[in-house]
Scaffold this active site. Structure first.
Site, PDB file in Angstrom:
ATOM      1  CG  ASN A  43      -1.877   1.132   1.296  1.00  0.00           C
ATOM      2  OD1 ASN A  43      -1.823   2.058   0.492  1.00  0.00           O
ATOM      3  ND2 ASN A  43      -2.775   1.086   2.262  1.00  0.00           N
ATOM      4  NE  ARG A  51      -5.109   3.064  -1.233  1.00  0.00           N
ATOM      5  CZ  ARG A  51      -4.498   4.239  -1.083  1.00  0.00           C
ATOM      6  NH1 ARG A  51      -3.190   4.275  -0.845  1.00  0.00           N
ATOM      7  NH2 ARG A  51      -5.176   5.362  -1.180  1.00  0.00           N
ATOM      8  CG  HIS A 100      -9.814   7.151   0.984  1.00  0.00           C
ATOM      9  ND1 HIS A 100     -10.221   8.460   1.202  1.00  0.00           N
ATOM     10  CD2 HIS A 100      -8.457   7.182   1.049  1.00  0.00           C
ATOM     11  CE1 HIS A 100      -9.165   9.235   1.392  1.00  0.00           C
ATOM     12  NE2 HIS A 100      -8.082   8.473   1.303  1.00  0.00           N
ATOM     13  NE  ARG A 160      -4.327  14.795  -0.668  1.00  0.00           N
ATOM     14  CZ  ARG A 160      -4.732  13.535  -0.621  1.00  0.00           C
ATOM     15  NH1 ARG A 160      -5.754  13.136  -1.360  1.00  0.00           N
ATOM     16  NH2 ARG A 160      -4.131  12.660   0.180  1.00  0.00           N
ATOM     17  CD  GLU A 172      -6.353   1.817   2.834  1.00  0.00           C
ATOM     18  OE1 GLU A 172      -6.850   2.646   2.069  1.00  0.00           O
ATOM     19  OE2 GLU A 172      -5.324   2.032   3.520  1.00  0.00           O
TER      20      GLU A 172
END
Length: 392
Positions: A10, A92, A180, A240, A378
């Protein structure tokens, strides 16, 4: 009998999380170890066994981070594998566009096709593909699988994902994708495992980390999310900006003469919590600061999250469950409290003691909305998808 294993990776902006799983049956995976490769100026490799025992914590003797550090990580993992047979490496990947809506074996042609999606995620896609290319160069015979963050959101209705732009642009890929997805897929699975009744509830999952978004789930499927065409959209994040009036961007370009590249850097790397506070994009640093600007940045983060949650509740026609996950969602009691207090009108009643100790359920019994804290994983989703691709 030799065990077969899967390495799940990931890749983030400054580190790569990884986990090694054994295939204990055709349907079951067992965690062997997990770790991180810090890709800073002095790469550091850290790993722990499934029981928490430290397996590695050392600085790599490498002048520059990148492929060499990834190679060192791969060599270390394979040294730990022992008698196991590494079946594949799963990754990922942030953006799958309209084409990649399910996990796929990463052949050279597929890698090139995924790379062509880079304009849709200019900072994230190269980071996703860096370990793919490094492993392909170092061990070309090792199969690799790509798992796409955007794929989970393919269930969103066309009305919800459409922009009000001239229609021909939608056919060219300009629409809301959502991100996500692997995290949301994991949470949906956890809710289903806890109770089918819980999984059927109208649920908002708040994935709050350096990158942050919300997802509206019904019956375990995504029906709306705050990130859209890019990972810039929606919530205030570490660096961001989140959703912004497009007129502001036009102002920067047309009135202030800011170049497109400079604007991109500002929006992705100099805005969000960092931009508002002028101190840091790390929520932990801001929570430890007495500077009023830090308080203002955190207040804006919570306000925007609550406002977007209300919008997703509107999409679902109500709200019955709220789940906090990812770094901030799992660890920041103050941010969870600030968001929940702004959602009392939707029936959220927080149990402050439970929230302070990061309990699994942090809402009071009389709360109309069940509020939970669930750690995301994840890497386990990547491993599960990779196993299915290889079995197929």
């Amino acid at each position: 009998m030799t065990r077969r294993s899967i390495l799940a990776l990931n890749a983030g902006s400054s580190s790569i999380k990884f986990a090694l799983y054994d295939l204990v049956s055709s349907q079951a995976l067992q965690l062997v170890l997990r770790g991180t490769l810090d890709l800073g100026d002095t790469p550091i490799l850290r790993a722990k066994a499934a029981d928490g025992t430290v397996q590695c914590d050392r600085q790599l003797a490498i002048d520059k981070p990148g492929d060499a550090a990834i190679g060192e990580m791969l060599n270390w993992v394979q040294g730990e594998i022992g008698e196991r047979n590494l079946l594949c490496a799963g990754h990922r990947i942030v953006h799958g566009g309209s084409e990649f809506i399910e996990p796929v074996r990463l052949t050279p042609d597929i890698i090139d096709a995924v790379d062509r999606l880079t304009p849709l995620a200019p900072l994230h896609q190269p980071r996703s593909l860096a370990p793919v290319r490094a492993i392909a160069a170092l061990q070309p015979d090792l199969p690799q699988v790509g798992c796409f963050d955007t794929a989970f959101h393919q269930t969103i209705d066309p009305l919800v994902r459409r922009f009000a732009l001239p229609r021909q642009y939608e056919g060219q890929g300009l629409r809301r994708y959502g991100f996500h997805g692997l995290s949301y897929e994991y949470i949906a699975g956890r809710l289903s495992g806890i109770s089918p009744t819980l999984a059927a509830k109208r649920t908002i999952v708040a994935h709050l980390g350096n990158g942050a978004s919300l997802c509206a789930l019904q019956q375990g499927k995504s029906i709306d999310t705050t990130m859209g065409f890019s990972a810039l959209d929606g919530l205030v994040m570490g660096t961001r900006c989140g959703a912004i009036d497009p007129g502001v961007l036009l102002h920067f370009l047309l009135e202030r003469g800011i170049a497109a590249e400079e604007l991109q850097t500002m929006l992705y790397e100099k805005s969000g919590l960092l931009g508002v506070s002028g101190i840091s994009g790390d929520m932990r640093t801001l929570e430890g600061s007495n500077d009023p600007r830090a308080q203002e940045a955190m207040a804006l983060f919570a306000f925007r999250a609550a406002r977007e949650a209300a919008a997703l509740a509107n999409t679902m026609g109500g709200l019955e469950c709220l789940v906090f996950t990812a770094g901030i969602g799992e660890r920041s009691a103050s941010i969870r409290k600030a968001i929940c207090e702004k959602l009392t009108w939707l029936g959220v009643v927080l149990e402050e003691r439970a929230n302070d100790i990061h309990a699994e359920i942090i809402s009071r019994p009389e709360s109309k909305v069940e509020v939970r804290v669930i750690a995301t994983d994840e890497e386990s989703v990547v491993a599960r998808h990779s196993r299915k691709v290889m079995q197929a």
